[in-house]
Design an enzyme around this catalytic site. Sequence first.
Site, mmCIF file in Angstrom:
data_model
loop_
_atom_site.group_PDB
_atom_site.id
_atom_site.type_symbol
_atom_site.label_atom_id
_atom_site.label_comp_id
_atom_site.label_asym_id
_atom_site.label_seq_id
_atom_site.Cartn_x
_atom_site.Cartn_y
_atom_site.Cartn_z
ATOM 1 N N ASP A 165 1.630 2.823 -7.660
ATOM 2 C CA ASP A 165 1.334 3.605 -6.458
ATOM 3 C C ASP A 165 0.447 4.794 -6.840
ATOM 4 O O ASP A 165 0.085 4.943 -8.009
ATOM 5 C CB ASP A 165 2.629 4.067 -5.765
ATOM 6 C CG ASP A 165 2.482 4.069 -4.247
ATOM 7 O OD1 ASP A 165 1.552 4.735 -3.750
ATOM 8 O OD2 ASP A 165 3.281 3.399 -3.563
ATOM 9 N N HIS A 236 -3.085 2.790 -1.887
ATOM 10 C CA HIS A 236 -2.107 3.388 -2.821
ATOM 11 C C HIS A 236 -2.560 3.202 -4.271
ATOM 12 O O HIS A 236 -1.818 2.707 -5.117
ATOM 13 C CB HIS A 236 -0.716 2.788 -2.584
ATOM 14 C CG HIS A 236 -0.083 3.275 -1.308
ATOM 15 N ND1 HIS A 236 0.307 4.580 -1.131
ATOM 16 C CD2 HIS A 236 0.215 2.630 -0.151
ATOM 17 C CE1 HIS A 236 0.833 4.730 0.096
ATOM 18 N NE2 HIS A 236 0.781 3.563 0.714
ATOM 19 N N GLU A 300 -1.101 0.662 4.451
ATOM 20 C CA GLU A 300 -1.624 2.031 4.474
ATOM 21 C C GLU A 300 -2.907 2.196 3.663
ATOM 22 O O GLU A 300 -2.948 3.001 2.741
ATOM 23 C CB GLU A 300 -0.534 2.990 3.962
ATOM 24 C CG GLU A 300 0.721 2.947 4.829
ATOM 25 C CD GLU A 300 1.820 3.889 4.352
ATOM 26 O OE1 GLU A 300 2.496 4.460 5.223
ATOM 27 O OE2 GLU A 300 2.021 4.042 3.127
HETATM 28 C C1 ACM Z 1 5.587 1.339 3.537
HETATM 29 O O1 ACM Z 1 6.638 1.951 3.808
HETATM 30 N N1 ACM Z 1 4.429 1.975 3.463
HETATM 31 C C2 ACM Z 1 5.577 -0.084 3.303
#
Ligand code: ACM
Length: 508
Positions: A165, A236, A300
């Site tokens: 991440d 991420h 995201e």
């Molecule tokens: C997430 O909670 N962004 C998968």
Amino acid sequence: PQEGRFELNSRVSLVIPSDAPEVKGIADSLAEQLKLTAGISLKEAESADGKTAISFVVQEGMPKEGYKLSVTPSLITLTASQPNGFFYGVQTLYQLLPPAIYGKQLDKKADWSVPAVEIEDSPRFVHRGLMLDVCRHYVPIDYIYKFIDLLAMNKMNVFHWHLTDDQGWRIEIKKYPELTQIGSQRKQTVIGKNTGKYDGTPYGPYFFTQEEIKEVIQYAADRYITIIPEIELPGHALAALATYPELGCTGGPYEVCQMWGVFPEVFCPGNEKTFEFWEGVLDEVAELFPGEIIHIGGDECPRDAWKKCKKCQARMKQEKMKEEGELQNYTVHRIEAYLKEKGKRILGWDEILEGDVSKTAIVMSWRGKTGGIKGAKRGNEVVMVPNDYAYFDYYQSKDIANEPFAIGGFVDVAKVYSLDPTEGLTAEEGKKIIGVQANLWTEYITTFSHAQYMLLPRMAALAEVAWTPQEAREYSNFLNRAKLLTQRYEALGYNFAKHILQESKSNE
Ligand code: ACM
Ligand code: ZN
């Protein structure tokens, strides 16, 4: 429930089929635990005839994870087709024994007997999971084992390991050693919720070596748990970009992220080098993890950088794409095809549905159940992880002042229990829901003790959602049985939210 009880003592025989070594391993672990906690030594015998015995019987034709447990005052018979079923049958036997069975010490005072029962049992879903984020905060390897123990006692079978991440890259990749030299540490960490103040303390380098991971995989496999590794792309990405800035649209420089959220600095899918990198990483991940499924993230991912990037725009032109969302779709398709060659399937967060993701991809529905319902209706397999039921980083009590600081939200044990993963679907569509899991994101969870507190007892409710048919579940019944949970957690030495079961009762 039946009449009477089976008394455990050292005159009880243990009968194990001679040609099933894996079943013998499971029976031996039961015998060891009884010796340790009850001081009872079972005697192995060839047959249960005329004896007081615990007998393991292999019978073909039962569900893979199913078992039958019959307890009479003179005989305990555990029947299954596969080792998985025997393993779960033993977990159920533990649940029928005093909580001391879960401990590590002799307890002569406990009532070492089992109520007579006839149980025929198998799980509702094949995927019964829990996700742990080790990026925002690292979880040392010893605790990874304890985490797996929790899964096993709850008859869960998937450990979703969130390994990369923005705030840290936590898996050794031999082809790219810099990932865990540079990407596994950040200069400092934000205090609270992106307050602008930082703790000034370097965090890391923290990561898991491939040797460590192999041992974890074996430990999990011994408990019938599959590990699904998650390698996040194309968003991420900051820990990877800090290591290899040429993989981002601007070329950087980038830093391993010191705060929480969603960031515009993402991988550049216009660059062939980025695909080379992903493939190089996934080659090792696919080799290391024996399970079929690899989680590729997909959530995201802002597209602003792609709009301004020459390489991304060139790729879009070449592939006749009209908008940047198609670049994400292109990425997911290419990675899926690459992994398919290796016999692997992809799992991705529900954003992967925004493109025309292939029908073989599995969708993880996190923004509520909406994505999961959409996925199931279009024919994809789905794992339900709706944030409003299954995000264990949310508060579990409304009394926030007396809770450890959390990301927000409110998911109490009653809410977890109320999840019906196939609600809103026809019976046929419902078959596409292969499972359910909870997620533990760790922005605000810095210790394993805190992690346990967030998991327990909500995990028990989730486990029952995952295992038990909808029509057989009732919350008040769960709460009555859950009283014993607190004693089991105490025997195991786990930290848990003691007040929660009581509080939920009064809210009912
Ligand atoms: C997430 O909670 N962004 C998968
Ligand atoms: Zn780009």
